[in-house]
Design a protein around this motif. Structure first.
Motif, PDB file in Angstrom:
ATOM      1  N   GLU A 250       0.846  -1.201   0.000  1.00 24.01           N
ATOM      2  CA  GLU A 250       0.000   0.000   0.000  1.00 24.01           C
ATOM      3  C   GLU A 250       0.881   1.251   0.000  1.00 24.01           C
ATOM      4  N   ALA A 251       1.914   1.247   0.841  1.00 21.54           N
ATOM      5  CA  ALA A 251       2.861   2.372   0.862  1.00 21.54           C
ATOM      6  C   ALA A 251       3.522   2.515  -0.509  1.00 21.54           C
ATOM      7  N   MET A 252       3.878   1.384  -1.102  1.00 16.11           N
ATOM      8  CA  MET A 252       4.515   1.402  -2.416  1.00 16.11           C
ATOM      9  C   MET A 252       3.593   2.021  -3.461  1.00 16.11           C
ATOM     10  N   SER A 253       2.301   1.723  -3.378  1.00 16.88           N
ATOM     11  CA  SER A 253       1.362   2.270  -4.367  1.00 16.88           C
ATOM     12  C   SER A 253       1.284   3.791  -4.274  1.00 16.88           C
ATOM     13  N   HIS A 254       1.432   4.335  -3.065  1.00 14.86           N
ATOM     14  CA  HIS A 254       1.435   5.797  -2.919  1.00 14.86           C
ATOM     15  C   HIS A 254       2.659   6.400  -3.606  1.00 14.86           C
ATOM     16  N   TYR A 255       3.812   5.763  -3.423  1.00 16.99           N
ATOM     17  CA  TYR A 255       5.030   6.252  -4.085  1.00 16.99           C
ATOM     18  C   TYR A 255       4.904   6.143  -5.601  1.00 16.99           C
TER      19      TYR A 255
ATOM     20  N   ALA B 243       2.153   6.165  -7.377  1.00 14.77           N
ATOM     21  CA  ALA B 243       1.185   7.161  -7.855  1.00 14.77           C
ATOM     22  C   ALA B 243       1.784   8.561  -7.898  1.00 14.77           C
ATOM     23  N   SER B 244       2.677   8.847  -6.962  1.00 16.45           N
ATOM     24  CA  SER B 244       3.283  10.177  -6.932  1.00 16.45           C
ATOM     25  C   SER B 244       4.478  10.299  -7.876  1.00 16.45           C
ATOM     26  N   GLY B 245       4.909   9.162  -8.458  1.00 13.25           N
ATOM     27  CA  GLY B 245       6.054   9.192  -9.375  1.00 13.25           C
ATOM     28  C   GLY B 245       7.373   9.419  -8.671  1.00 13.25           C
ATOM     29  N   ASP B 246       7.461   9.016  -7.419  1.00 16.36           N
ATOM     30  CA  ASP B 246       8.659   9.230  -6.604  1.00 16.36           C
ATOM     31  C   ASP B 246       9.580   8.013  -6.692  1.00 16.36           C
ATOM     32  N   PRO B 247      10.631   8.064  -7.537  1.00 20.24           N
ATOM     33  CA  PRO B 247      11.508   6.898  -7.683  1.00 20.24           C
ATOM     34  C   PRO B 247      12.261   6.553  -6.407  1.00 20.24           C
ATOM     35  N   ASP B 248      12.670   7.554  -5.645  1.00 20.46           N
ATOM     36  CA  ASP B 248      13.364   7.265  -4.383  1.00 20.46           C
ATOM     37  C   ASP B 248      12.425   6.550  -3.416  1.00 20.46           C
ATOM     38  N   GLY B 249      11.201   7.001  -3.358  1.00 18.69           N
ATOM     39  CA  GLY B 249      10.214   6.353  -2.510  1.00 18.69           C
ATOM     40  C   GLY B 249       9.939   4.923  -2.938  1.00 18.69           C
ATOM     41  N   LEU B 250       9.934   4.694  -4.257  1.00 22.65           N
ATOM     42  CA  LEU B 250       9.740   3.322  -4.732  1.00 22.65           C
ATOM     43  C   LEU B 250      10.869   2.418  -4.265  1.00 22.65           C
ATOM     44  N   PHE B 251      12.102   2.921  -4.310  1.00 23.11           N
ATOM     45  CA  PHE B 251      13.231   2.125  -3.819  1.00 23.11           C
ATOM     46  C   PHE B 251      13.062   1.828  -2.332  1.00 23.11           C
ATOM     47  N   VAL B 252      12.685   2.847  -1.567  1.00 27.05           N
ATOM     48  CA  VAL B 252      12.499   2.671  -0.120  1.00 27.05           C
ATOM     49  C   VAL B 252      11.397   1.654   0.147  1.00 27.05           C
TER      50      VAL B 252
ATOM     51  N   VAL C  99      10.215  -3.799  -8.684  1.00 26.18           N
ATOM     52  CA  VAL C  99       9.975  -2.424  -8.229  1.00 26.18           C
ATOM     53  C   VAL C  99      11.185  -1.543  -8.514  1.00 26.18           C
ATOM     54  N   ALA C 100      12.374  -2.079  -8.309  1.00 20.47           N
ATOM     55  CA  ALA C 100      13.588  -1.306  -8.591  1.00 20.47           C
ATOM     56  C   ALA C 100      13.645  -0.931 -10.065  1.00 20.47           C
ATOM     57  N   ALA C 101      13.250  -1.849 -10.940  1.00 17.05           N
ATOM     58  CA  ALA C 101      13.233  -1.544 -12.376  1.00 17.05           C
ATOM     59  C   ALA C 101      12.227  -0.436 -12.670  1.00 17.05           C
ATOM     60  N   LEU C 102      11.053  -0.502 -12.036  1.00 14.78           N
ATOM     61  CA  LEU C 102      10.052   0.561 -12.214  1.00 14.78           C
ATOM     62  C   LEU C 102      10.585   1.902 -11.721  1.00 14.78           C
ATOM     63  N   ALA C 103      11.240   1.879 -10.577  1.00 17.16           N
ATOM     64  CA  ALA C 103      11.794   3.109 -10.008  1.00 17.16           C
ATOM     65  C   ALA C 103      12.882   3.662 -10.916  1.00 17.16           C
TER      66      ALA C 103
END
Length: 133
Positions: free
Chosen positions: A78-83, A85-94, A119-123
């Motif tokens: 769920e946290a990942m989906s927020h990152y 949606a916001s297009g935040d690559p650093d957040g996706l890594f986290v 997820v890393a590839a998406l980020a």
């Protein structure tokens, strides 16, 4: 009670989130989850994606403390989906690391590695897209 009486949903949500974090620090994950789930409802009602993401992360740690892997992974995603949606690559890594840590702590390192890799590839793609703007 003060924030609720004043009709300040944001203040109430922030306070509940803080209380939940403190309860986690005191090793009271069930209480933390209850408080933060209420904060999550308020943040969603306010349309506050950042607040909702923060709640999902705290709830993840609470479920992890309670050794509830399925619930912890669900909240981490769920946290990942927020990152995402916001297009935040650093957040996706986290968040990918959070999902990996949760799953690995329950003995699912191989599956966790595969999910984290996707997820890393998406980020990485999102980060490249930012550089071309």
């Amino acid at each position: 009670a003060i924030y609720r009486r004043e009709g300040d949903q944001r203040g109430e949500a922030e306070l509940l989130l803080e209380i939940g974090g403190l309860q986690l620090d005191r090793r009271m994950p069930s209480r933390a989850i209850r408080a933060v789930e209420h904060a999550l409802v308020l943040f969603r009602a306010l349309g506050d994606a950042t607040g909702a993401r923060r709640c999902s992360e705290v709830i993840t740690f609470g479920h992890r403390m309670r050794e509830k892997m399925k619930e912890a992974v669900t909240q981490a995603r769920e946290a990942m989906s927020h990152y995402r949606a916001s297009g935040d690559p650093d957040g996706l890594f986290v968040s990918a690391r959070l999902v990996y840590d949760v799953r690995a702590s329950f003995g699912q390192a191989l599956a966790a590695s595969a999910e984290a890799g996707v997820v890393a590839a998406l980020a990485g793609a999102a980060a490249e897209g930012e550089g071309t703007g």
